[in-house]
Enzyme design. Sequence first.
Site, PDB file in Angstrom:
ATOM      1  N   TYR A 125      18.199  -0.229  30.857  1.00 46.12           N
ATOM      2  CA  TYR A 125      16.810   0.206  30.955  1.00 46.12           C
ATOM      3  C   TYR A 125      16.591   0.964  32.259  1.00 46.12           C
ATOM      4  O   TYR A 125      16.922   0.463  33.332  1.00 46.12           O
ATOM      5  CB  TYR A 125      15.843  -0.982  30.881  1.00 46.12           C
ATOM      6  CG  TYR A 125      14.409  -0.502  30.930  1.00 46.12           C
ATOM      7  CD1 TYR A 125      13.853   0.140  29.831  1.00 46.12           C
ATOM      8  CD2 TYR A 125      13.646  -0.625  32.089  1.00 46.12           C
ATOM      9  CE1 TYR A 125      12.562   0.643  29.875  1.00 46.12           C
ATOM     10  CE2 TYR A 125      12.346  -0.128  32.131  1.00 46.12           C
ATOM     11  CZ  TYR A 125      11.820   0.507  31.025  1.00 46.12           C
ATOM     12  OH  TYR A 125      10.543   1.011  31.066  1.00 46.12           O
ATOM     13  N   GLN A 187       8.369  -2.620  24.992  1.00 43.44           N
ATOM     14  CA  GLN A 187       8.863  -2.192  23.665  1.00 43.44           C
ATOM     15  C   GLN A 187      10.336  -1.784  23.726  1.00 43.44           C
ATOM     16  O   GLN A 187      11.077  -1.977  22.762  1.00 43.44           O
ATOM     17  CB  GLN A 187       7.976  -1.089  23.072  1.00 43.44           C
ATOM     18  CG  GLN A 187       7.845   0.194  23.893  1.00 43.44           C
ATOM     19  CD  GLN A 187       6.732   0.133  24.932  1.00 43.44           C
ATOM     20  OE1 GLN A 187       6.344  -0.944  25.395  1.00 43.44           O
ATOM     21  NE2 GLN A 187       6.233   1.299  25.317  1.00 43.44           N
ATOM     22  N   ASN A 210       9.039  -2.926  35.924  1.00 49.15           N
ATOM     23  CA  ASN A 210       7.840  -3.571  36.479  1.00 49.15           C
ATOM     24  C   ASN A 210       7.767  -5.018  35.996  1.00 49.15           C
ATOM     25  O   ASN A 210       8.661  -5.504  35.301  1.00 49.15           O
ATOM     26  CB  ASN A 210       6.581  -2.795  36.060  1.00 49.15           C
ATOM     27  CG  ASN A 210       6.422  -2.750  34.541  1.00 49.15           C
ATOM     28  OD1 ASN A 210       6.965  -3.590  33.819  1.00 49.15           O
ATOM     29  ND2 ASN A 210       5.705  -1.758  34.066  1.00 49.15           N
ATOM     30  N   SER A 234      11.758  -4.959  45.551  1.00 51.15           N
ATOM     31  CA  SER A 234      12.897  -4.677  46.420  1.00 51.15           C
ATOM     32  C   SER A 234      12.630  -5.146  47.850  1.00 51.15           C
ATOM     33  O   SER A 234      11.473  -5.265  48.265  1.00 51.15           O
ATOM     34  CB  SER A 234      13.180  -3.180  46.408  1.00 51.15           C
ATOM     35  OG  SER A 234      14.421  -2.912  47.010  1.00 51.15           O
ATOM     36  N   GLN A 256      12.620   1.320  52.772  1.00 49.73           N
ATOM     37  CA  GLN A 256      12.340   0.220  51.848  1.00 49.73           C
ATOM     38  C   GLN A 256      10.857   0.192  51.493  1.00 49.73           C
ATOM     39  O   GLN A 256      10.485   0.022  50.330  1.00 49.73           O
ATOM     40  CB  GLN A 256      12.748  -1.120  52.479  1.00 49.73           C
ATOM     41  CG  GLN A 256      12.614  -2.305  51.538  1.00 49.73           C
ATOM     42  CD  GLN A 256      13.418  -2.131  50.272  1.00 49.73           C
ATOM     43  OE1 GLN A 256      12.853  -2.056  49.182  1.00 49.73           O
ATOM     44  NE2 GLN A 256      14.720  -2.005  50.395  1.00 49.73           N
ATOM     45  N   ASP A 357      22.173   2.622  48.331  1.00 52.50           N
ATOM     46  CA  ASP A 357      21.281   2.900  47.200  1.00 52.50           C
ATOM     47  C   ASP A 357      21.844   4.000  46.309  1.00 52.50           C
ATOM     48  O   ASP A 357      21.593   4.029  45.111  1.00 52.50           O
ATOM     49  CB  ASP A 357      19.899   3.347  47.705  1.00 52.50           C
ATOM     50  CG  ASP A 357      19.147   2.210  48.376  1.00 52.50           C
ATOM     51  OD1 ASP A 357      19.479   1.043  48.115  1.00 52.50           O
ATOM     52  OD2 ASP A 357      18.222   2.507  49.173  1.00 52.50           O
ATOM     53  N   GLU A 411      37.265 -41.805  26.389  1.00 56.94           N
ATOM     54  CA  GLU A 411      35.976 -41.207  26.035  1.00 56.94           C
ATOM     55  C   GLU A 411      35.584 -41.588  24.605  1.00 56.94           C
ATOM     56  O   GLU A 411      34.555 -41.120  24.096  1.00 56.94           O
ATOM     57  CB  GLU A 411      36.021 -39.680  26.209  1.00 56.94           C
ATOM     58  CG  GLU A 411      35.971 -39.239  27.671  1.00 56.94           C
ATOM     59  CD  GLU A 411      35.729 -37.741  27.848  1.00 56.94           C
ATOM     60  OE1 GLU A 411      35.725 -36.996  26.840  1.00 56.94           O
ATOM     61  OE2 GLU A 411      35.523 -37.313  29.010  1.00 56.94           O
ATOM     62  N   HIS A 416      40.367 -36.632  18.783  1.00 53.70           N
ATOM     63  CA  HIS A 416      40.966 -35.789  19.825  1.00 53.70           C
ATOM     64  C   HIS A 416      42.378 -36.286  20.141  1.00 53.70           C
ATOM     65  O   HIS A 416      43.301 -35.503  20.316  1.00 53.70           O
ATOM     66  CB  HIS A 416      40.110 -35.818  21.105  1.00 53.70           C
ATOM     67  CG  HIS A 416      38.887 -34.970  21.034  1.00 53.70           C
ATOM     68  ND1 HIS A 416      37.863 -35.196  20.151  1.00 53.70           N
ATOM     69  CD2 HIS A 416      38.530 -33.869  21.751  1.00 53.70           C
ATOM     70  CE1 HIS A 416      36.920 -34.285  20.333  1.00 53.70           C
ATOM     71  NE2 HIS A 416      37.301 -33.468  21.295  1.00 53.70           N
TER      72      HIS A 416
END
Lengths: 425, 425
Positions: A125, A187, A210, A234, A256, A357, A411, A416
């Site tokens: 995205y 969406q 966001n 950030s 920043q 960056d 156990e 097993h």
Amino acid sequence: MMKVFTYPDKKKWNKIIQRPVADNAELGKTVNKILEKVRNKGDKAVLQYTKDFDGVKLKSLSVTPDEITNADKLVSNELKTAIQQAKKNIDTFHVAQKDEVKIIETMPGVVCWRQSIGIEKVGLYIPGGSAPLFSTVLMLAVPAQIAGCKEIILCSPPSKDGTIDPAIIYAAAICGVTKIYKVGGVQAIAAMAYGTETISKVFKIFGPGNQYVTQAKQLVQQQAVAIDMPAGPSEVLVIADETAIPEYVAADLLSQAEHGPDSQVILITTSAAFATATTAAIEKQLQDLPRKGIAKKALENSKLVIVATITEAIELSNLYAPEHLILSCANAIEVSKQVIAAGSVFIGNYSPESVGDYASGTNHTLPTNGYAAMYSGVSLDSFTKKITYQQLTKEGLTMISNTVMEMAEAEGLTAHKNAVAIRLK
Amino acid sequence: MMKVFTYPDKKKWNKIIQRPVADNAELGKTVNKILEKVRNKGDKAVLQYTKDFDGVKLKSLSVTPDEITNADKLVSNELKTAIQQAKKNIDTFHVAQKDEVKIIETMPGVVCWRQSIGIEKVGLYIPGGSAPLFSTVLMLAVPAQIAGCKEIILCSPPSKDGTIDPAIIYAAAICGVTKIYKVGGVQAIAAMAYGTETISKVFKIFGPGNQYVTQAKQLVQQQAVAIDMPAGPSEVLVIADETAIPEYVAADLLSQAEHGPDSQVILITTSAAFATATTAAIEKQLQDLPRKGIAKKALENSKLVIVATITEAIELSNLYAPEHLILSCANAIEVSKQVIAAGSVFIGNYSPESVGDYASGTNHTLPTNGYAAMYSGVSLDSFTKKITYQQLTKEGLTMISNTVMEMAEAEGLTAHKNAVAIRLK
């Protein structure tokens, strides 16, 4: 301007490093509604939300081959060269993260190993809005391609004229993104999580966004889709002593601050004189910034802390666990060895955050909001899963049989035990 | 017994591999209530829930040094030897996962590297109930110790007499667990996520549990605590051809089936004769199992699929993405190279799942419910975060400056550009 704390008592530290807490209760309802609608109505819902939120009525969600060719023409040669250089460095750093298969014989005849395999389908995205983040395309698509992901799809919101920034399309095209879609916001996350007629369902979703996008990622994570990591605003934390250069640090803090009004900016210094000089330098540099307004807002909830020693500074930084940590102090390399919680560390006077960056080669998708205490940034690992294998010879099984049968017995798992016993008959 | 599908059409595959879907809406409310109560009332709430759910009124939540010494006496020497051998193998396999730091010069004067650092505080959850899972203690505490986690706490529900199984305490003690608490269920997850007067807050929570525990982990994950992975019922998928031995495969399927009534058991074979023989062997072996009832229930929703070729079998298995995959067929090693989604793979006739469950050295905390398509099992990585570092010389910064400034400019982030420019003045 920055809130100043001078030699604060350690008892006050937790208050100083507090981040703003967003209440997502209301937000969750809105996000859930959109997720459900897309899940049930597919493309139809996606197109409708694109009309409502992005203000454009699209015929098709897919970026066409023509648009890709066209984007190639629209991006300047200077920018192409820059993007290619950044890609090269990111590629170099992430290729080095490949781990060769180590075959381990834990006992004679008991051989185990691990193999990394690319996640088959991933979704990236890329937010739209004020800055077209083509750099994030590189940071996600390059490792995805190295990992061998078969399907790498990318979603980014269209502008009102129905286009996506050509630099984003160009970056996606040269990084082997298989499909680009004009979809943004919740969406987009829904489409990649559930799939629609046009957009295929992916196994893992990456990328910033966001608070709606972030909330959507956290919700679909509960529904059999993985995400890169939870995301917040950030952050940068700078540790500086008297050897640091106020103008450089001021520039770093502002870079920043210009990200957004909610950006977190913290300066910890052992020198009151440096603090004063840096504050002045910030004021001066701020004037000429196009994103002055945003930076000013961010600086209002930023902090300047004066401490006695660099050791204290590191202690406070480790408690905060910053996304970006800049060490502008003497013996920065030595100091960096005391860092136990940070996303990415920038060492010395010539390593500004902006190189990380964009182009140094490290990934810029990093843990925020204190998550650096337990999460890593995105890396090649993020796009693979590691499968373990074991192969035993009959002798190996005999050798390990008592151990397994004794433990299974204890156990209370008889079947097993039988699975071993029956093979030794 | 098992549902049989003979040469099913590929269109039917998605139906065949469907897992039961649990509705967690109601469950979520109950879990949230307990989380909130513990968050607000701390130890008081934890003790109350322990009385209500575990039926024991505890004075203290902590396992005392005396209890640890006592556990050491209560565990038989045979079991101690077995646990120590398993620990040794798990240690060997996970130590080999340490990655040395690679210093990468992406451009002249631009140096980047990654460093793994143990997550400072981790919490391990060990369920109680029908089987005391001391093996899971090894699988979680061993890598935690190798990773260098400073605080490793363990929570496990007490039995009605207020004790924890001595084998669990013994395993925890020899693996460097720093603190053991008598707390189970949602209240344990809450205590580790938020902290109480007695139990300190951790950064990441590991370990299996029932659907309440799983739901609790998923909810606290939304609140700044990391978790190992989402969990579902345990699964095994066996791929077998005519070279496989029905008695062995039957034993493997039963060892999965005995875990719980909701265990997922799938057999895919290319041989109808083998299918018949295996079904008969299951019937026979089932009779003598103490956990016969559980296994029977699990087998009722298990599946036997007959396909034409091993390639088809692998295709179907990759679609299902099993937690455990056993390859009992010719050229199993070659076949294993076609696996793209599985938690752990067991190769050949002498590699039963139970060796991986206990002692081969691989981790038994693995992705279920199809998550093997995008998640890895627990490994050393799960207990570390990887911090990236970069250090540039002035020459290095000059070398990369055009790239960074060009990109920053194009993204409209002038302050990012300035941070480089000002250093070159």
